[in-house]
Design a protein around this motif. Structure first.
Motif, PDB file in Angstrom:
ATOM      1  N   VAL A   1       3.122  -2.058  22.461  1.00  0.00           N
ATOM      2  CA  VAL A   1       2.795  -2.876  21.295  1.00  0.00           C
ATOM      3  C   VAL A   1       3.592  -4.170  21.344  1.00  0.00           C
ATOM      4  O   VAL A   1       4.635  -4.273  21.996  1.00  0.00           O
ATOM      5  N   VAL A   2       3.064  -5.152  20.646  1.00  0.00           N
ATOM      6  CA  VAL A   2       3.746  -6.434  20.470  1.00  0.00           C
ATOM      7  C   VAL A   2       4.547  -6.363  19.173  1.00  0.00           C
ATOM      8  O   VAL A   2       3.991  -6.123  18.104  1.00  0.00           O
ATOM      9  N   VAL A   3       5.838  -6.548  19.288  1.00  0.00           N
ATOM     10  CA  VAL A   3       6.723  -6.395  18.133  1.00  0.00           C
ATOM     11  C   VAL A   3       6.698  -7.667  17.292  1.00  0.00           C
ATOM     12  O   VAL A   3       6.768  -8.783  17.824  1.00  0.00           O
ATOM     13  N   LYS A   4       6.578  -7.480  15.995  1.00  0.00           N
ATOM     14  CA  LYS A   4       6.590  -8.608  15.059  1.00  0.00           C
ATOM     15  C   LYS A   4       7.955  -8.712  14.384  1.00  0.00           C
ATOM     16  O   LYS A   4       8.643  -7.710  14.168  1.00  0.00           O
ATOM     17  N   ASN A   5       8.298  -9.928  14.014  1.00  0.00           N
ATOM     18  CA  ASN A   5       9.561 -10.167  13.334  1.00  0.00           C
ATOM     19  C   ASN A   5       9.509  -9.586  11.921  1.00  0.00           C
ATOM     20  O   ASN A   5       8.539  -9.775  11.182  1.00  0.00           O
ATOM     21  N   LEU A   6      10.556  -8.872  11.546  1.00  0.00           N
ATOM     22  CA  LEU A   6      10.593  -8.249  10.224  1.00  0.00           C
ATOM     23  C   LEU A   6      10.772  -9.269   9.114  1.00  0.00           C
ATOM     24  O   LEU A   6      10.276  -9.070   8.002  1.00  0.00           O
ATOM     25  N   GLY A   7      11.500 -10.333   9.373  1.00  0.00           N
ATOM     26  CA  GLY A   7      11.785 -11.282   8.311  1.00  0.00           C
ATOM     27  C   GLY A   7      12.998 -10.852   7.504  1.00  0.00           C
ATOM     28  O   GLY A   7      13.450  -9.714   7.574  1.00  0.00           O
ATOM     29  N   PRO A   8      13.532 -11.743   6.701  1.00  0.00           N
ATOM     30  CA  PRO A   8      14.771 -11.431   5.963  1.00  0.00           C
ATOM     31  C   PRO A   8      14.591 -10.351   4.898  1.00  0.00           C
ATOM     32  O   PRO A   8      15.537  -9.671   4.550  1.00  0.00           O
ATOM     33  N   GLN A   9      13.362 -10.180   4.381  1.00  0.00           N
ATOM     34  CA  GLN A   9      13.170  -9.204   3.311  1.00  0.00           C
ATOM     35  C   GLN A   9      13.276  -7.765   3.825  1.00  0.00           C
ATOM     36  O   GLN A   9      13.750  -6.879   3.125  1.00  0.00           O
ATOM     37  N   LEU A  10      12.810  -7.504   5.053  1.00  0.00           N
ATOM     38  CA  LEU A  10      12.759  -6.139   5.564  1.00  0.00           C
ATOM     39  C   LEU A  10      13.847  -5.831   6.585  1.00  0.00           C
ATOM     40  O   LEU A  10      14.046  -4.663   6.921  1.00  0.00           O
ATOM     41  N   SER A  11      14.521  -6.853   7.090  1.00  0.00           N
ATOM     42  CA  SER A  11      15.464  -6.636   8.187  1.00  0.00           C
ATOM     43  C   SER A  11      16.642  -5.759   7.784  1.00  0.00           C
ATOM     44  O   SER A  11      17.273  -5.147   8.650  1.00  0.00           O
ATOM     45  N   ARG A  12      16.949  -5.677   6.499  1.00  0.00           N
ATOM     46  CA  ARG A  12      18.101  -4.895   6.061  1.00  0.00           C
ATOM     47  C   ARG A  12      17.748  -3.477   5.627  1.00  0.00           C
ATOM     48  O   ARG A  12      18.623  -2.734   5.193  1.00  0.00           O
ATOM     49  N   LEU A  13      16.479  -3.101   5.738  1.00  0.00           N
ATOM     50  CA  LEU A  13      16.104  -1.737   5.364  1.00  0.00           C
ATOM     51  C   LEU A  13      16.660  -0.743   6.382  1.00  0.00           C
ATOM     52  O   LEU A  13      16.533  -0.949   7.591  1.00  0.00           O
ATOM     53  N   PRO A  14      17.279   0.342   5.944  1.00  0.00           N
ATOM     54  CA  PRO A  14      17.896   1.301   6.884  1.00  0.00           C
ATOM     55  C   PRO A  14      16.847   1.917   7.809  1.00  0.00           C
ATOM     56  O   PRO A  14      15.791   2.364   7.365  1.00  0.00           O
ATOM     57  N   GLY A  15      17.154   1.927   9.102  1.00  0.00           N
ATOM     58  CA  GLY A  15      16.315   2.605  10.070  1.00  0.00           C
ATOM     59  C   GLY A  15      15.089   1.839  10.515  1.00  0.00           C
ATOM     60  O   GLY A  15      14.458   2.214  11.503  1.00  0.00           O
ATOM     61  N   LEU A  16      14.708   0.787   9.811  1.00  0.00           N
ATOM     62  CA  LEU A  16      13.520   0.015  10.163  1.00  0.00           C
ATOM     63  C   LEU A  16      13.903  -1.017  11.222  1.00  0.00           C
ATOM     64  O   LEU A  16      14.697  -1.911  10.968  1.00  0.00           O
ATOM     65  N   SER A  17      13.319  -0.853  12.432  1.00  0.00           N
ATOM     66  CA  SER A  17      13.721  -1.727  13.536  1.00  0.00           C
ATOM     67  C   SER A  17      12.693  -2.792  13.853  1.00  0.00           C
ATOM     68  O   SER A  17      13.045  -3.842  14.393  1.00  0.00           O
ATOM     69  N   ALA A  18      11.413  -2.545  13.573  1.00  0.00           N
ATOM     70  CA  ALA A  18      10.387  -3.542  13.907  1.00  0.00           C
ATOM     71  C   ALA A  18       9.091  -3.152  13.221  1.00  0.00           C
ATOM     72  O   ALA A  18       9.015  -2.132  12.514  1.00  0.00           O
ATOM     73  N   MET A  19       8.068  -3.953  13.430  1.00  0.00           N
ATOM     74  CA  MET A  19       6.729  -3.632  12.954  1.00  0.00           C
ATOM     75  C   MET A  19       5.725  -4.189  13.959  1.00  0.00           C
ATOM     76  O   MET A  19       6.036  -5.093  14.737  1.00  0.00           O
ATOM     77  N   THR A  20       4.530  -3.610  13.950  1.00  0.00           N
ATOM     78  CA  THR A  20       3.508  -4.029  14.895  1.00  0.00           C
ATOM     79  C   THR A  20       2.134  -3.828  14.282  1.00  0.00           C
ATOM     80  O   THR A  20       2.009  -3.198  13.223  1.00  0.00           O
ATOM     81  N   VAL A  21       1.125  -4.368  14.955  1.00  0.00           N
ATOM     82  CA  VAL A  21      -0.261  -4.239  14.519  1.00  0.00           C
ATOM     83  C   VAL A  21      -1.028  -3.490  15.601  1.00  0.00           C
ATOM     84  O   VAL A  21      -1.042  -3.899  16.768  1.00  0.00           O
ATOM     85  N   LEU A  22      -1.668  -2.379  15.227  1.00  0.00           N
ATOM     86  CA  LEU A  22      -2.434  -1.577  16.173  1.00  0.00           C
ATOM     87  C   LEU A  22      -3.793  -2.218  16.454  1.00  0.00           C
ATOM     88  O   LEU A  22      -4.233  -3.106  15.712  1.00  0.00           O
TER      89      LEU A  22
END
Length: 615
Positions: free
Chosen positions: A416-437
């Motif tokens: 998958v191509v990893v998308k930038n989380l942005g400042p709002q989500l980057s501090r959520l525990p355990g969340l490392s990245a997001m992607t689009v299927l």
């Protein structure tokens, strides 16, 4: 080239790959539909042959009767029969024409798939070349690391040398820049906390000059980095005292040496007596681990008293494209970095019950913390899927910490191509990245080990509180097989469209659904499992709805089974006949979905009353 431009080009290449994947999925659905069309054509050919045979036999029978009665043959009847034959021949020709169109579509689809494969190969090469432009040798930051070590050793009054091996290994430039503060942090810690003063080293038989080594190696799609020193190693007694003072350890706790070593990653824990400009400056090692994990990597620690210690970092080659394992827990689909997945296994219901009871699962002779994946995601406390013979369990390991997760389904591994989380989500525990299927769905990529560290105790407390009150999530018992309590509805109809539409409707509402094409198949389904409700059509081949209802009421085991007749025959005599046979409710087609769902809720929640509602 500007890094921002490279990032933008790589992101666009990733979008091209995602679009290709979506096209591939749509072509697969088209191929499946063409396969179904072929099956329908074969079935239609068979039905046409039956019609031709029936019409021919009727014509021969009528001719024989006319000869026996010595009556003149009615030319109108002859025309009528020959017209039927003409129609069947025309229908056969139409079927052949449709089959020709189907073959042309299949040929065109095959050519499109071949072109898509070639386009995908070119897109991957483009993406690989763009990734290569982002790669730089680790030696590009070597001078900076040497300067940090020299400055720290000078301020600490110690003699320390730095050796870098494998510096030609290439890494993503953005990843290197992101982790540079962590590398500097580890070097400062090695000098300040690890390396002894020269006089003390000589008294211990060590060289007067301490040594710090950085060794790099490429392991598939990952890079392994070992940062080690030949100093005193970890002072486990001091770490224990600090942990007791800060409340991280209970007074009667007896942790192992490895568990004590892991405590240096606890937030706020520092063995320094005072805050200085050196080492961690009172921050501790939790920042290093969080940065490494947020980059999709993991960090481990190995220490020998008096001989030194080693930090082992495993990092992805690039953070732009990565391999993830897709997992489903209830209605949630998440991604897990493939680098932290150790094993996917199947566990029996008995093993799951035992693991839930003691909170751990035995794997490779080691007890791993065991959790339901949905609980860590704060979505549900237990699986709602029906329990089969085995259920999937994923074993994950990050650094020295392992965890076992029970999930409903393992959907497979994808690049998958990893998308930038942005400042709002980057501090959520355990969340490392997001992607689009390829389907267009947005999937969050989690590190479950980090989730366990943050939410593990809270999840266990919630489950314990639910078990104490006899309830988990309102009315659901804290067991894994809650899905088995979902009512089963048997849908009996000879129309495949009606069966599929009803199945989707009921499954969306949380019911289990069994299907039958006629009364005979319905009786076979009833022998496998007794449903809570039967929804049956009347006009069906082999065994119609009336005969099915008659047999159900004649059998003591199903005499009280609720049966709702759903049919387009809404005349009074059909309704009265169904009433006489013992139908529970009579529903005419077409019907509102809410009316059907209301009936399903009514008759699956309580014993069926002896009455008939409006059609």
């Amino acid at each position: 080239m500007r890094a921002a431009l490279l990032d933008r080009l790589l992101n666009q290449a990733g979008e091209v790959m995602s679009s290709r994947s979506r096209l591939d999925a749509r072509l697969s659905r088209m191929r499946q539909s063409l396969g179904e069309l072929g099956g329908n054509l074969d079935r239609l050919r068979g039905q046409l042959r039956d019609v031709e045979v029936q019409s021919e036999s009727q014509m021969q029978s009528r001719l024989a009767l006319s000869k026996d009665s010595a009556a003149a043959f009615d030319p109108l009847e002859f025309d009528r029969f020959t017209r039927v034959q003409e129609l069947t021949r025309m229908m056969a020709e139409s079927v052949d024409d449709v089959a020709t169109v189907q073959r042309n579509l299949q040929r065109g689809l095959q050519e499109a798939e071949d072109e898509l494969v070639a386009q995908g190969r070119q897109a991957r090469e483009l993406q690989r070349d763009l990734l290569r432009t982002r790669m730089v040798e680790f030696d590009s930051i070597a001078e900076r690391l040497h300067a940090v070590l020299r400055q720290t050793a000078k301020e600490a009054g110690k003699a320390v040398a730095l050796e870098i091996t494998g510096g030609s290994v290439e890494m993503d430039r953005g990843l290197l820049e992101r982790l540079m503060p962590s590398f500097e942090h580890l070097l400062r810690n090695a000098v300040v906390h690890g390396i002894e003063p020269s006089a003390e080293r000589q008294s211990l038989g060590k060289p007067a000059t301490g040594s710090v080594a950085i060794a790099l190696r490429q392991e598939g799609n990952d890079v392994g980095i070992d940062i080690s020193d030949d100093g005193a190693g970890l002072d486990l007694r001091r770490i224990r005292d600090k942990a007791l003072a800060s409340g991280l350890l209970a007074a009667d706790a007896q942790p192992s040496e490895s568990a004590l070593a892991e405590l240096i990653f606890a937030p706020g824990l520092s063995t320094a007596d005072e805050l200085t400009a050196l080492a961690g400056r009172g921050i501790g090692m939790d920042v290093v681990r969080s940065e490494v994990q947020s980059a999709g990597g993991r960090v481990g620690i190995h220490s020998l008293a008096g001989q030194g210690m080693r930090f082992s970092l495993t990092l992805p080659l690039t953070t732009a494209v990565t391999q993830v394992l897709l997992l489903r827990a209830g209605g949630l689909t998440i991604g897990v970095p493939a680098t932290v997945v150790e094993l996917v296994r199947r566990a029996s219901a008995a093993d799951l019950d035992a693991a839930y009871a003691k909170g751990s699962l035995t794997h490779g002779g080691q007890e791993l913390p065991f959790f339901w994946c949905g609980a860590l995601l704060q979505a549900s406390l237990a699986s709602q899927e029906p329990v089969g013979r085995t259920r999937p369990v994923v074993v994950l390991r990050s650094a020295q910490q392992g965890v076992a997760l029970h999930v409903d389904e393992v959907l497979g591994q994808q690049e998958v191509v990893v998308k930038n989380l942005g400042p709002q989500l980057s501090r959520l525990p355990g969340l490392s990245a997001m992607t689009v299927l390829p389907s267009g769905a947005v999937v969050l990529v989690y590190n479950p080990v980090a989730l366990v560290n943050v939410y593990g105790e809270r999840v266990r407390a919630a489950i314990a509180a639910g078990a104490a009150s006899g309830l988990v999530e309102g009315d659901a018992p804290p067991v894994v097989d809650t899905g088995a309590d979902q009512p089963l509805v048997l849908v009996v109809d000879d129309s495949i469209t009606v069966r599929r539409v009803t199945q989707r409707l009921l499954r969306r509402e949380g019911y289990r659904v069994a299907l039958a094409i006629d009364g005979l198949q319905a009786l076979e389904r009833l022998r496998e499992e007794r449903p809570a409700l039967v929804l049956s059509d009347i006009e069906m081949p082999r065994l119609d709805g009336f005969d099915l209802l008659r047999q159900l009421r004649a059998d003591p085991a199903t005499a009280d089974l609720p049966v709702v007749m759903i049919t387009s025959r809404i005349a009074a005599k059909h309704r009265e006949h169904a009433m006489a046979l013992g139908a529970t409710h009579y529903l005419g087609k077409p019907y509102p979905e809410e009316e059907l769902l209301g009936l399903v809720r009514r008759y699956t929640a309580a014993p069926a009353p002896e009455d008939f509602g409006p059609a």
